[in-house]
Write a protein that holds these residues in place. Structure first.
Motif, PDB file in Angstrom:
ATOM      1  N   PHE A  51       1.024  -1.168   0.087  1.00 55.20           N
ATOM      2  CA  PHE A  51       0.056   0.210   0.032  1.00 55.20           C
ATOM      3  C   PHE A  51       0.896   1.315   0.072  1.00 55.20           C
ATOM      4  N   LYS A  52       1.878   1.235   0.933  1.00 51.05           N
ATOM      5  CA  LYS A  52       2.818   2.426   1.068  1.00 51.05           C
ATOM      6  C   LYS A  52       3.766   2.507  -0.016  1.00 51.05           C
ATOM      7  N   PHE A  53       4.553   1.594  -0.575  1.00 54.92           N
ATOM      8  CA  PHE A  53       5.507   1.643  -1.350  1.00 54.92           C
ATOM      9  C   PHE A  53       5.311   1.678  -2.984  1.00 54.92           C
ATOM     10  N   VAL A  54       4.361   0.478  -3.204  1.00 60.08           N
ATOM     11  CA  VAL A  54       3.952   0.213  -4.368  1.00 60.08           C
ATOM     12  C   VAL A  54       2.787   1.397  -5.083  1.00 60.08           C
ATOM     13  N   GLY A  55       2.011   1.897  -4.140  1.00 55.19           N
ATOM     14  CA  GLY A  55       1.092   2.837  -4.508  1.00 55.19           C
ATOM     15  C   GLY A  55      -0.327   2.567  -3.915  1.00 55.19           C
ATOM     16  N   HIS A  56      -1.404   3.523  -3.865  1.00 57.08           N
ATOM     17  CA  HIS A  56      -2.658   3.042  -3.377  1.00 57.08           C
ATOM     18  C   HIS A  56      -3.655   4.247  -3.876  1.00 57.08           C
ATOM     19  N   VAL A  57      -4.807   4.042  -4.114  1.00 61.11           N
ATOM     20  CA  VAL A  57      -5.855   4.823  -4.487  1.00 61.11           C
ATOM     21  C   VAL A  57      -5.900   6.035  -3.615  1.00 61.11           C
ATOM     22  N   PRO A  58      -6.178   7.031  -4.107  1.00 60.61           N
ATOM     23  CA  PRO A  58      -6.296   8.293  -3.035  1.00 60.61           C
ATOM     24  C   PRO A  58      -7.773   7.824  -2.058  1.00 60.61           C
ATOM     25  N   GLY A  59      -7.802   8.284  -1.022  1.00 58.13           N
ATOM     26  CA  GLY A  59      -8.944   8.024  -0.166  1.00 58.13           C
ATOM     27  C   GLY A  59      -9.118   6.563   0.331  1.00 58.13           C
ATOM     28  N   SER A  60      -8.422   5.522  -0.204  1.00 57.43           N
ATOM     29  CA  SER A  60      -8.671   4.409   0.133  1.00 57.43           C
ATOM     30  C   SER A  60      -8.192   4.042   1.533  1.00 57.43           C
ATOM     31  N   SER A  61      -8.585   2.993   2.120  1.00 60.77           N
ATOM     32  CA  SER A  61      -8.248   2.526   3.340  1.00 60.77           C
ATOM     33  C   SER A  61      -7.486   1.392   3.094  1.00 60.77           C
ATOM     34  N   ASN A  62      -6.642   0.977   4.193  1.00 56.56           N
ATOM     35  CA  ASN A  62      -5.739  -0.475   4.032  1.00 56.56           C
ATOM     36  C   ASN A  62      -6.116  -1.040   5.080  1.00 56.56           C
ATOM     37  N   VAL A  63      -6.732  -2.548   4.750  1.00 54.06           N
ATOM     38  CA  VAL A  63      -6.958  -3.499   5.885  1.00 54.06           C
ATOM     39  C   VAL A  63      -6.100  -4.795   5.256  1.00 54.06           C
ATOM     40  N   ALA A  64      -5.104  -5.062   5.621  1.00 53.21           N
ATOM     41  CA  ALA A  64      -4.424  -6.065   5.300  1.00 53.21           C
ATOM     42  C   ALA A  64      -5.085  -7.670   5.371  1.00 53.21           C
ATOM     43  N   TRP A  65      -5.160  -8.195   4.196  1.00 43.05           N
ATOM     44  CA  TRP A  65      -5.592  -9.660   4.058  1.00 43.05           C
ATOM     45  C   TRP A  65      -4.485 -10.388   4.517  1.00 43.05           C
ATOM     46  N   ALA A  66      -3.367 -10.337   4.309  1.00 42.94           N
ATOM     47  CA  ALA A  66      -2.044 -11.095   4.495  1.00 42.94           C
ATOM     48  C   ALA A  66      -1.003 -10.069   4.712  1.00 42.94           C
ATOM     49  N   THR A  67       0.060 -10.598   5.768  1.00 43.03           N
ATOM     50  CA  THR A  67       1.190  -9.729   5.898  1.00 43.03           C
ATOM     51  C   THR A  67       2.336 -10.114   5.910  1.00 43.03           C
ATOM     52  N   GLY A  68       3.350  -9.576   5.838  1.00 39.30           N
ATOM     53  CA  GLY A  68       4.778  -9.987   5.643  1.00 39.30           C
ATOM     54  C   GLY A  68       5.401 -10.539   4.497  1.00 39.30           C
ATOM     55  N   THR A  69       6.430 -10.701   4.260  1.00 35.09           N
ATOM     56  CA  THR A  69       6.913 -11.142   2.896  1.00 35.09           C
ATOM     57  C   THR A  69       6.238 -12.632   2.554  1.00 35.09           C
ATOM     58  N   THR A  70       5.675 -13.580   3.289  1.00 38.26           N
ATOM     59  CA  THR A  70       5.428 -14.775   3.161  1.00 38.26           C
ATOM     60  C   THR A  70       3.751 -14.644   2.885  1.00 38.26           C
ATOM     61  N   LEU A  71       3.365 -13.374   3.043  1.00 38.34           N
ATOM     62  CA  LEU A  71       1.829 -12.941   2.782  1.00 38.34           C
ATOM     63  C   LEU A  71       1.083 -14.212   3.861  1.00 38.34           C
ATOM     64  N   THR A  72       1.512 -14.041   5.070  1.00 37.17           N
ATOM     65  CA  THR A  72       0.691 -14.874   5.974  1.00 37.17           C
ATOM     66  C   THR A  72      -0.523 -14.314   6.548  1.00 37.17           C
ATOM     67  N   ARG A  73      -1.731 -14.848   6.195  1.00 38.03           N
ATOM     68  CA  ARG A  73      -2.903 -14.523   6.536  1.00 38.03           C
ATOM     69  C   ARG A  73      -3.091 -13.586   7.615  1.00 38.03           C
ATOM     70  N   ASN A  74      -3.597 -12.501   7.647  1.00 41.56           N
ATOM     71  CA  ASN A  74      -3.974 -11.474   8.880  1.00 41.56           C
ATOM     72  C   ASN A  74      -4.820 -12.114   9.810  1.00 41.56           C
ATOM     73  N   PRO A  75      -4.591 -12.554  11.002  1.00 44.32           N
ATOM     74  CA  PRO A  75      -5.540 -13.271  11.848  1.00 44.32           C
ATOM     75  C   PRO A  75      -6.583 -12.179  12.446  1.00 44.32           C
ATOM     76  N   ARG A  76      -6.455 -10.769  12.366  1.00 40.88           N
ATOM     77  CA  ARG A  76      -7.025  -9.722  12.704  1.00 40.88           C
ATOM     78  C   ARG A  76      -7.899  -9.049  11.736  1.00 40.88           C
ATOM     79  N   PHE A  77      -7.763  -9.770  10.243  1.00 40.06           N
ATOM     80  CA  PHE A  77      -8.367  -9.057   9.059  1.00 40.06           C
ATOM     81  C   PHE A  77      -9.768  -8.588   9.373  1.00 40.06           C
ATOM     82  N   LEU A  78     -10.683  -9.785   9.990  1.00 41.46           N
ATOM     83  CA  LEU A  78     -12.293  -9.413   9.850  1.00 41.46           C
ATOM     84  C   LEU A  78     -12.366  -8.217  10.875  1.00 41.46           C
TER      85      LEU A  78
END
Length: 155
Positions: free
Chosen positions: A57-84
């Motif tokens: 979201f931060k380094f690749v870019g994002h849509v103006p006004g969008s929110s960020n709620v990560a589905w997965a995190t880290g370099t291995t894209l581990t599922r975010n247990p707090r997503f919901l």
């Protein structure tokens, strides 16, 4: 076309998206193109949530006004247990919510989970922010939010 006409047109398109999703038995409200997503956001008819990692979201870019709620995190894209829980804190249950990721795959999974949790108006943005891989294995040339020339920011 004035703002009201654009809004009504976008809402009519959204109803067609819902119909196609029901016919296809999708586990969420439907799939919208980046262009329709932007039209809905501009008209104030939808909320856009980016489910990529905070780093993307931060380094690749994002849509103006969008929110960020990560589905997965880290370099291995581990599922975010707090997503919901984070999603519920960001979106109203009855709001039209559009989810976007890099290519439309993670956001489809996130849309299905949010829909099962009682959010009935969650849509996946097809093609995502960067789009599909081209023959050389690169994103950004075939399709996607950025390739279509839609607004975006980069930190």
């Amino acid at each position: 076309m004035n703002a009201l006409s654009k809004s009504l047109t976008a809402l009519a398109e959204l109803e067609e998206v819902r119909r196609r999703a029901r016919d296809a038995r999708l586990p969420y409200a439907g799939e919208v193109s980046p262009d329709l997503a932007w039209a809905l956001v501009q008209a104030g008819e939808a909320q856009l949530i980016d489910v990529r990692s905070r780093e993307e979201f931060k380094f690749v870019g994002h849509v103006p006004g969008s929110s960020n709620v990560a589905w997965a995190t880290g370099t291995t894209l581990t599922r975010n247990p707090r997503f919901l829980r984070e999603f519920e804190a960001t979106a109203a249950r009855d709001a039209v919510v559009l989810l976007i990721c890099r290519s439309g795959k993670r956001s489809a999974d996130a849309a299905a989970v949010a829909s099962r949790a009682g959010f009935g108006n969650v849509f996946n943005v097809t093609e995502g922010f960067e789009g599909d891989l081209d023959v050389d294995g690169h994103r950004g040339a075939l399709n996607g939010w950025r390739q279509r020339g839609l607004p975006w920011l980069q930190d």
